[in-house]
Write an enzyme that holds these catalytic residues in place. Structure first.
Site, PDB file in Angstrom:
ATOM      1  N   TYR A  55      24.787   6.545  51.437  1.00 27.23           N
ATOM      2  CA  TYR A  55      25.481   6.451  50.149  1.00 27.23           C
ATOM      3  C   TYR A  55      24.968   7.530  49.188  1.00 27.23           C
ATOM      4  O   TYR A  55      23.803   7.505  48.770  1.00 27.23           O
ATOM      5  CB  TYR A  55      25.314   5.058  49.522  1.00 27.23           C
ATOM      6  CG  TYR A  55      25.809   3.921  50.411  1.00 27.23           C
ATOM      7  CD1 TYR A  55      26.682   4.146  51.469  1.00 27.23           C
ATOM      8  CD2 TYR A  55      25.408   2.605  50.187  1.00 27.23           C
ATOM      9  CE1 TYR A  55      27.131   3.113  52.286  1.00 27.23           C
ATOM     10  CE2 TYR A  55      25.852   1.560  50.996  1.00 27.23           C
ATOM     11  CZ  TYR A  55      26.720   1.835  52.048  1.00 27.23           C
ATOM     12  OH  TYR A  55      27.151   0.805  52.855  1.00 27.23           O
ATOM     13  N   HIS A 120      23.431   1.598  60.784  1.00 29.16           N
ATOM     14  CA  HIS A 120      24.687   1.565  60.011  1.00 29.16           C
ATOM     15  C   HIS A 120      25.931   1.375  60.902  1.00 29.16           C
ATOM     16  O   HIS A 120      26.845   0.641  60.545  1.00 29.16           O
ATOM     17  CB  HIS A 120      24.802   2.848  59.187  1.00 29.16           C
ATOM     18  CG  HIS A 120      25.587   2.696  57.935  1.00 29.16           C
ATOM     19  ND1 HIS A 120      25.347   3.401  56.803  1.00 29.16           N
ATOM     20  CD2 HIS A 120      26.645   1.893  57.628  1.00 29.16           C
ATOM     21  CE1 HIS A 120      26.207   3.061  55.863  1.00 29.16           C
ATOM     22  NE2 HIS A 120      27.013   2.145  56.343  1.00 29.16           N
TER      23      HIS A 120
END
Ligand code: NAP
Length: 291
Positions: A55, A120
């Site tokens: 992010y 992830h």
């Protein structure tokens, strides 16, 4: 602070609700607002903060780090009250990079351990190697525990067949009222699921926009004197094996979401059942969605 928790396999408790941080830390002129939004969440009573090295390429972790630092300095929480989740990129999830990746996440967050570290999504590094590294990070006390994200049934089966794979405590997957693929099979693994995009990204990822005109959702929003988004979130929150992490940078929305996650707005069993009938999980397994 009264938020519900779920017990993980290792016996520890994880808050059932938290906040997400995707798309934070990307724009310089929005960072202060983002720090304030995380700080406000903590002030409201949220303890679980979900982030990732992806992010904002570390920018979101820095935002979270600043908010945590402020909350701790102001005496609102101690580090051990918080539940910090971060994620490693699949291409960093092997012996070569994971230790540096984790160290960099810790540095950006300004903490010396993560409560939960997730792969992830699946990449080309063998799962066996990732699990070995995750276990090493636990032994080195850099992370308390680990999990995965975007793992479908076959991925979970493979994971559970390799040494220590059973130490995975959470699988973070896309889940909202109009996308309940995980309910068909994944939930049966007994590993709690962390529902991401529980608001369907404010509806932007639902193909069928009629959900926003759905009579039952509108009726319940009126009955509970809340918004349709709160009803969507309350449905996800009502599911026993799910943790959820809605993201918002607007104080109004943070408060709305907190009212749901803290059970101030709580659907009756009958209303959960009605929503379940209106938005059923697929009876035949479909692949989980991913964004
Ligand atoms: N593991 C993965 O691959 C993965 C993928 C996606 C997401 N995630 C995680 O899950 C978190 C949540 O998912 P998400 O960010 O994709 O989507 P989301 O939480 O479903 O929706 C976020 C959007 O909804 C709006 N919103 C939030 N609360 C609202 C409310 N009460 N009323 C109306 N609008 C509201 C937000 O806008 P405002 O900011 O304007 O309120 C934002 O545009 C992420 O931030 C991230 O941490 C993980």
């Amino acid at each position: 602070m009264g938020l519900q928790t779920i017990q993980l396999k290792d016996g520890s408790l994880i808050p059932k609700g938290g906040v997400g941080t995707w798309e934070m830390g990307e724009m310089e002129d929005e960072k202060d607002l983002e720090v304030e939004s995380i700080y406000k969440s903590i002030e409201l009573g949220i303890r679980l903060l979900d982030t990732a090295e992806m992010y904002g390429e570390g920018g979101a972790e820095k935002v979270v780090g600043k908010a945590i630092n402020k909350a701790i300095s102001n005496g609102i929480v101690k580090r051990e009250d918080l539940y910090i989740v971060s994620k490693v990129y699949p291409f960093n999830a092997g012996k070569r990079n994971i230790f540096r990746s984790c160290e960099n996440s810790l540095k950006r967050l300004g903490v010396d351990y993560l409560d939960l570290y997730l792969l992830h999504w699946r990449g080309s590094i063998p799962l066996r190697e990732t699990v070995y590294c995750m276990e090493k990070l636990v032994k080195e006390k850099k992370i308390k525990r680990w999990g995965v994200s975007n793992f479908d049934v076959e991925d979970m089966e493979e994971l559970l067949s390799i040494p220590n794979g059973e130490n995975c405590v959470v699988n973070q997957v896309l889940y909202h009222i109009a996308s309940r693929e995980a309910d068909t099979e994944l939930v049966k693994f007994g590993i709690p699921l962390m529902a991401y995009s529980p608001l369907a990204r404010a509806g932007t990822i639902v193909r069928d926009r009629s959900i926003f005109k759905n009579e039952l959702i509108l009726e319940l929003a009126e009955k509970y004197n809340c918004t349709i988004y709160q009803i969507m979130l309350a449905f996800v929150h009502s599911q026993p094996n799910y943790i959820t992490i809605p993201k918002s940078t607007q104080i109004k929305h943070l408060c709305d979401n907190y009212d749901v996650l803290s059970d101030k707005i709580k659907l009756s069993e009958e209303d959960v059942q009605r929503l379940d009938n209106e938005f059923p999980a697929p009876t035949i397994r479909r692949p989980i969605n991913m964004i």
